[in-house]
Motif scaffolding. Structure first.
Motif, PDB file in Angstrom:
ATOM      1  N   UNK A  52       0.694  -1.472   0.101  1.00 57.62           N
ATOM      2  CA  UNK A  52       0.330   0.498   0.083  1.00 57.62           C
ATOM      3  C   UNK A  52       1.001   1.310   0.004  1.00 57.62           C
ATOM      4  N   UNK A  53       0.312   2.372  -0.458  1.00 57.59           N
ATOM      5  CA  UNK A  53       1.253   3.777  -0.922  1.00 57.59           C
ATOM      6  C   UNK A  53       0.319   4.661   0.098  1.00 57.59           C
ATOM      7  N   UNK A  54       1.334   5.328   1.044  1.00 56.72           N
ATOM      8  CA  UNK A  54       0.576   6.208   1.724  1.00 56.72           C
ATOM      9  C   UNK A  54       0.303   7.350   1.206  1.00 56.72           C
ATOM     10  N   UNK A  55      -1.017   8.296   0.996  1.00 59.94           N
ATOM     11  CA  UNK A  55      -1.502   9.060   0.605  1.00 59.94           C
ATOM     12  C   UNK A  55      -0.170   9.997   0.245  1.00 59.94           C
ATOM     13  N   UNK A  56       0.584  10.783   1.157  1.00 56.67           N
ATOM     14  CA  UNK A  56       1.833  11.353   1.062  1.00 56.67           C
ATOM     15  C   UNK A  56       2.588  11.700  -0.056  1.00 56.67           C
ATOM     16  N   UNK A  57       3.047  10.055  -0.653  1.00 59.24           N
ATOM     17  CA  UNK A  57       3.902   9.392  -1.513  1.00 59.24           C
ATOM     18  C   UNK A  57       3.105   9.530  -2.628  1.00 59.24           C
ATOM     19  N   UNK A  58       1.209   8.850  -2.943  1.00 61.10           N
ATOM     20  CA  UNK A  58       0.911   8.917  -3.496  1.00 61.10           C
ATOM     21  C   UNK A  58       0.555  10.156  -4.532  1.00 61.10           C
ATOM     22  N   UNK A  59       0.889  11.196  -4.187  1.00 58.39           N
ATOM     23  CA  UNK A  59       0.399  12.812  -4.020  1.00 58.39           C
ATOM     24  C   UNK A  59       2.113  13.422  -4.595  1.00 58.39           C
ATOM     25  N   UNK A  60       2.933  12.566  -4.292  1.00 57.06           N
ATOM     26  CA  UNK A  60       4.163  13.273  -4.271  1.00 57.06           C
ATOM     27  C   UNK A  60       4.938  12.659  -4.979  1.00 57.06           C
ATOM     28  N   UNK A  61       4.784  11.346  -5.421  1.00 58.17           N
ATOM     29  CA  UNK A  61       6.242  10.532  -6.004  1.00 58.17           C
ATOM     30  C   UNK A  61       6.348  10.578  -7.490  1.00 58.17           C
ATOM     31  N   UNK A  62       5.786  11.356  -8.239  1.00 51.90           N
ATOM     32  CA  UNK A  62       5.511  11.560  -9.441  1.00 51.90           C
ATOM     33  C   UNK A  62       5.638  12.829  -9.729  1.00 51.90           C
ATOM     34  N   UNK A  63       5.717  13.926  -8.761  1.00 53.64           N
ATOM     35  CA  UNK A  63       5.776  15.257  -8.413  1.00 53.64           C
ATOM     36  C   UNK A  63       8.016  15.790  -8.914  1.00 53.64           C
ATOM     37  N   UNK A  64       8.263  16.861  -9.710  1.00 55.46           N
ATOM     38  CA  UNK A  64       9.544  16.696  -9.594  1.00 55.46           C
ATOM     39  C   UNK A  64       9.976  17.612  -8.524  1.00 55.46           C
ATOM     40  N   UNK A  65      11.824  17.753  -8.328  1.00 59.72           N
ATOM     41  CA  UNK A  65      11.430  18.732  -7.845  1.00 59.72           C
ATOM     42  C   UNK A  65      11.406  18.237  -5.928  1.00 59.72           C
ATOM     43  N   UNK A  66      12.205  18.364  -5.354  1.00 60.72           N
ATOM     44  CA  UNK A  66      12.322  18.541  -3.595  1.00 60.72           C
ATOM     45  C   UNK A  66      11.459  19.185  -3.054  1.00 60.72           C
ATOM     46  N   UNK A  67      11.136  18.309  -1.822  1.00 62.74           N
ATOM     47  CA  UNK A  67       9.462  19.255  -1.172  1.00 62.74           C
ATOM     48  C   UNK A  67      10.177  19.807   0.168  1.00 62.74           C
ATOM     49  N   UNK A  68       9.421  21.001   0.453  1.00 61.19           N
ATOM     50  CA  UNK A  68       9.696  22.232   1.035  1.00 61.19           C
ATOM     51  C   UNK A  68       8.327  22.303   2.242  1.00 61.19           C
ATOM     52  N   UNK A  69       8.467  22.315   3.142  1.00 58.39           N
ATOM     53  CA  UNK A  69       7.223  21.801   4.292  1.00 58.39           C
ATOM     54  C   UNK A  69       7.570  23.389   4.946  1.00 58.39           C
ATOM     55  N   UNK A  70       6.813  24.449   4.938  1.00 60.50           N
ATOM     56  CA  UNK A  70       6.675  25.515   6.042  1.00 60.50           C
ATOM     57  C   UNK A  70       5.546  25.484   7.222  1.00 60.50           C
ATOM     58  N   UNK A  71       5.007  25.602   8.224  1.00 57.72           N
ATOM     59  CA  UNK A  71       4.343  25.856   9.381  1.00 57.72           C
ATOM     60  C   UNK A  71       3.940  27.056  10.169  1.00 57.72           C
ATOM     61  N   UNK A  72       3.293  27.370  10.552  1.00 59.17           N
ATOM     62  CA  UNK A  72       3.696  28.303  11.854  1.00 59.17           C
ATOM     63  C   UNK A  72       3.611  27.035  12.973  1.00 59.17           C
ATOM     64  N   UNK A  73       4.187  26.230  13.411  1.00 61.42           N
ATOM     65  CA  UNK A  73       4.573  25.042  14.955  1.00 61.42           C
ATOM     66  C   UNK A  73       5.674  24.782  14.148  1.00 61.42           C
ATOM     67  N   UNK A  74       5.867  23.626  15.432  1.00 58.10           N
ATOM     68  CA  UNK A  74       6.962  23.522  15.583  1.00 58.10           C
ATOM     69  C   UNK A  74       7.451  23.017  14.270  1.00 58.10           C
ATOM     70  N   UNK A  75       9.004  22.251  13.896  1.00 55.51           N
ATOM     71  CA  UNK A  75       8.961  21.567  12.787  1.00 55.51           C
ATOM     72  C   UNK A  75       8.610  20.019  13.046  1.00 55.51           C
ATOM     73  N   UNK A  76       8.702  20.156  14.042  1.00 56.51           N
ATOM     74  CA  UNK A  76       8.215  18.136  14.732  1.00 56.51           C
ATOM     75  C   UNK A  76       7.113  18.347  13.568  1.00 56.51           C
ATOM     76  N   UNK A  77       6.039  19.109  13.775  1.00 59.45           N
ATOM     77  CA  UNK A  77       4.864  19.085  13.523  1.00 59.45           C
ATOM     78  C   UNK A  77       4.841  18.255  12.070  1.00 59.45           C
ATOM     79  N   UNK A  78       5.627  19.145  10.814  1.00 58.45           N
ATOM     80  CA  UNK A  78       5.741  18.755   9.580  1.00 58.45           C
ATOM     81  C   UNK A  78       6.451  17.575   9.290  1.00 58.45           C
ATOM     82  N   UNK A  79       7.598  17.666  10.924  1.00 54.73           N
ATOM     83  CA  UNK A  79       8.355  15.944  10.618  1.00 54.73           C
ATOM     84  C   UNK A  79       7.781  15.053  10.225  1.00 54.73           C
ATOM     85  N   UNK A  80       6.908  15.015  10.845  1.00 51.02           N
ATOM     86  CA  UNK A  80       5.732  13.428  10.847  1.00 51.02           C
ATOM     87  C   UNK A  80       5.594  12.913   9.189  1.00 51.02           C
TER      88      UNK A  80
END
Length: 897
Positions: free
Chosen positions: A794-822
């Protein structure tokens, strides 16, 4: 004559005052006795109060005493006759005691890892059994039943009784605290683990008393709004004297007194010991608690001495026995019960020759058997009977007991009683003999459970008493029998359409959605808006006039703003619960409403909005309890994020609560940016908790930052609910993936524009509504793959969304970094996270986002550096961005300053 005063420890002492006219004193006392005899205690009370008022008006300083003498509140001559069979009830109580003890002992023979508690229930058995036999009413088709908050450490006693009733099997008792293999019993009251049995999780100290108070008030709310008939129903809360040191235990006592919650009864088991030693070794906890509850407006009933003391008290014409009872502190009382009758004779009665003379004809054994009120069913019945009949005040019963009662040398009255898990053969034999359990010597070390035959007199009596009270307790309803139809899409339409050029905060979007839901003719009455004294901050004051703030007495004053449109209006049928500055109380309100489907067979939908900073870290224990209770509702963290409430500073900026809430297994946490996202989430949440009856609750963030809200794009609903969807497409030229949530999504969208216009780099932008839901989906897929190696993974939904998307991924939130690190494990590309680690501070939003490095420039820089690391841009481009955007490379790391 004596005058009583209150010393700093809460003891009611006595000091002699010179009596200059004994004859006159006698006449006054005789007159008072005549009034009591002929007109009753109420008339005597009235006259005394009038005399005190008159004396104070005349300038006489009357000392105030918050306590009464250290004797039973109800004198022996005023006790009602006991309605049950004392002998049969003693036998039932003894069997329950034995089985409760046996559960813990047998479990710890298997392994010392199991733990458990014997002493707490041993001290409280009579308190519970009198209730089970005569007072605790179960729900039925004609009556909602009483709600009982059982003390957590006494759970073995509740299991042992349910075993006698035939509701639990011997196998289940044998599997106490052994749940993983199935058919076991939870350590404490946990509705999540035993959903047909326990109603309230109470072992986290202080939460039971707090939740009980707000449960009683919520029952009034339902009744006054004519949503449910809760008249006659009682809320019983059992707690320990040591537990009353918790702020949550006593923090809402004044609310109960102020609201005159006469449907509420506290029973405090005053066994004088907490986990490590005496509760008040140098004082008197009962006197201290009496002053606390009386000061908060409660009716206080003290049950200190058992019936064997009554003849001695009747002969105490000089008051020396009462004086001695006052003098002795709790540490000494504990010692008496750990010693023997000779010790008590010497150290208690021996202080005064007159008291020794009083007990000269009593043996040491008789002296030692002078019982405490909490072990005397007649005294307890009298207290409960008066409590359920009392009108106009909540009642607390302070019952004095012995920790580890019946455990003998192994634990009775001893410092280590709470930690005692095992009983050796001698202690088992003493326990068996004391309570007359018919188990032979050759079976004693096996510690078998005991249950009389179903046709025995004692079992017939047990079932008869529960039938008379409507059935068995505890019991829990999983689903409401009431069907509540959901609104159509009309309340959400404005959010789906967007706001055009009009700027609006998601807080204001939420308030409009809430108001629209409340206007629904059938559904609206079931919405419970809860706010802790911040309604005007969140723009909710419009609800005051239209729906009213709940007040049991209505509004007894004309508000200062009566001439304004949105004036402050209280109403007996008011719908808004406005709790003042009390996050814990408002959370307890929310729990009562969120579990109404189970406790009152009536689904309610609570929305509790508050400053997100005063969120999980203040009431996390209650959030966990809500999950345990299978609460269904919405918690709304207002002004969420560390950079949205700009000027308030460190203590008011929240960069962590969203992450904390994701730790609660059945809490679904979302961080929407746009109004349509919020509307989709609430609509689906209502479908899940009301339409499907799922045991989940929601934590939603809303912000006070104003900006335009676009209309909802087509086909994004599923992505919103799963946790992410593409909101901006870079087309075939996209070279980097940018993820944002909450208000930082707008910074991420602006960063994509900067990358395009300044460096010719196209980016896809993803709105991440829930990193925690993405994480849960990912770990479930990962786990499934581990356990099904031969099947297609099975593929995680995140993987389904991003596996064919080009380039690196950058995530930014208004919360501590460990939130996006999940979600790092499920992102197939290079993954970079930005967040607001560190303490907040006051400034503009723009300055704060620069400081925490989550603004558009920081996002663009992170994207360029990730591209450079992969060799897709020259390193010099990163240097250009630093210069172009005025970024200080030597700026201190935010968490360090």
């Amino acid at each position: 004559m004596t005058e009583r005063n209150l010393d700093p420890r809460g003891l009611s002492g006595a000091r002699l005052i010179q009596d200059n006219d004994p004859q006159e004193t006698r006449e006054w006392l005789e007159a008072l006795e005549a009034v009591i005899r002929h007109a009753g205690p109420k008339r005597a009370h009235y006259l005394i109060e009038r005399l005190i008022d008159q004396a104070r008006q005349a300038g006489v300083a009357i000392p105030y005493s918050a306590t009464t003498p250290y004797i039973n509140t109800i004198p022996a001559e005023l006790e009602p006759s006991y309605p049950g069979d004392l002998d049969l009830e003693r036998r039932i109580r003894s069997f329950v005691r034995w089985n409760a003890m046996a559960m813990v002992v047998r479990a710890n023979r298997r392994s010392t890892e199991y733990g458990g508690h014997i002493a707490s229930y041993a001290s409280a058995a009579t308190l519970y059994e009198v209730g089970f036999n005569h007072f605790f009413r179960a729900p039925n088709e004609n009556f909602g039943g009483d709600l009982v908050f059982f003390q957590g450490h006494a759970s073995p006693g509740m299991y042992a009784r349910a075993f006698l009733e035939g509701r639990l099997s011997e196998e289940q008792l044998a599997n106490f605290r052994s749940e993983v293999a199935g058919n076991g019993l939870s350590s404490y009251p946990h509705p999540w683990l035993m959903p047909d049995f326990w109603q309230f999780p109470t072992v986290s100290m202080g939460l039971g008393p707090l939740m009980a108070i707000y449960q009683a008030r919520f029952m009034r709310y339902l009744h006054d709004r004519e949503l449910a008939d809760t008249s006659g129903r009682k809320v019983w809360c059992f707690c320990g004297d040591g537990e009353m040191d918790e702020p949550e235990s006593v923090g809402a006592l004044s609310l109960a007194g102020r609201e005159r919650l006469d449907n509420l009864i506290f029973v405090v088991n005053c066994n004088l010991q907490r986990l490590d030693g005496p509760v008040r070794g140098d004082g008197k906890i009962i006197q201290e608690l009496e002053s606390l509850f009386r000061g908060a407006g409660w009716n206080v009933i003290k049950v200190i001495w058992g019936s064997r003391w009554d003849p001695l008290l009747a002969r105490d014409t000089q008051g020396l026995l009462k004086k001695r009872m006052e003098e002795v502190v709790d540490g000494e009382y504990q010692t008496y019960k750990a010693k023997d009758g000779a010790y008590v004779r010497q150290h208690f009665f021996g202080k005064y020759p007159e008291l020794l003379e009083m007990v000269k004809d009593m043996s040491d054994e008789q002296i030692f058997r002078l019982d405490r009120g909490g072990h005397d069913p007649r005294k307890i019945y009298a207290a409960y009977d008066r409590a359920v009949k009392h009108v106009g005040q909540p009642t607390v019963i302070l019952a004095k007991t012995i920790k580890g009662y019946g455990m003998g040398e192994a634990g009775e009255g001893r410092m280590g009683a709470h930690q005692q898990k095992k009983l050796e053969e001698k202690a088992l034999r003493q326990f068996r003999d004391r309570f007359e359990i018919p188990i032979p010597d050759d079976k004693l070390l096996e510690t078998p459970f005991y249950k009389p035959s179903e046709d025995s007199e004692v079992m017939r009596y047990l079932h008869e008493r529960r039938r008379a009270l409507g059935g068995y307790l505890p019991q829990r309803r999983r689903q409401s029998s009431v069907f509540l139809s959901l609104p159509d899409d009309k309340p959400y339409d404005f959010a789906f359409k967007g706001t055009g050029e009009r700027e609006m905060s998601t807080t204001m979007v939420f308030v409009r959605l809430l108001a629209a839901l409340m206007r629904d003719r059938r559904f609206g009455r079931h919405v419970v808006p809860i706010v802790p004294d911040e309604a005007r901050t969140f723009g909710m004051e419009g609800l005051f006039r239209q729906y009213g703030i709940y007040s049991h007495v209505g509004q007894l004053f004309e508000p200062e703003d009566a001439g304004q449109i949105n004036y402050y209006r209280e109403d007996r049928k008011g719908q808004v619960l406005e709790e003042g500055i009390c996050e814990a109380g408002a959370m307890a309100d929310w729990i009562a409403a969120a579990t109404s489907y189970s406790n009152h067979d009536l689904p309610m939908v609570p929305f509790y909005i508050y400053y997100s900073m005063f969120g999980y870290q203040r009431v996390g224990d209650l959030c966990w309890a809500a999950g345990d209770m299978q609460a269904r509702g919405f918690l709304v963290g207002g002004t969420a994020g560390r950079t949205t409430l700009a000027g308030e500073g460190l203590q008011h900026q929240d960069g962590h609560n969203l992450h904390f809430f994701s730790a609660v297994p059945n809490c679904i946490a979302y961080d929407p940016c746009f109004g349509y996202e919020l509307a989709v989430i609430i609509r689906d949440g209502l479908k899940r908790i009301i339409g499907n009856g799922e045991n989940v609750y929601y934590y939603l963030t809303v912000m006070n930052e104003n900006y335009p809200h676009p209309p909802m794009p087509e086909g994004v609903e599923a992505g919103i609910l799963k946790g992410m969807y593409r909101i901006v497409s870079g087309g075939d030229q996209a070279r980097v993936q940018l993820l944002g949530s909450g208000t930082i999504l707008r910074e991420v969208m602006a960063a994509a524009e900067l990358l395009q216009q300044d460096f010719g780099i196209a980016a896809d932008v993803w709105s991440v509504t829930s990193f925690s839901e993405l994480h849960r989906d990912g770990v479930q897929a990962e786990r499934w793959n581990q356990r099904h190696p031969a099947e297609a993974p099975k593929k995680p939904y995140v993987t389904e969304c991003l596996e064919k998307a080009p380039g690196p991924v950058v995530a930014a939130t208004d919360y501590i970094r460990s939130h996006a690190e999940q979600i790092r494990a499920f992102v197939p590309q290079r993954y970079v996270t930005l967040g607001t680690d560190g303490y907040g501070r006051s400034d503009t939003r723009k300055a704060l986002r620069y400081f925490f490095e989550v603004d558009r420039h920081a996002v663009a820089l992170a994207a360029l550096k990730a591209l450079a690391d992969e060799g897709n841009v020259e390193a010099g481009v990163v240097r250009q961005a630093i210069d172009r955007y005025g970024i200080d490379p030597e700026k201190p790391f935010p968490p360090t300053v």
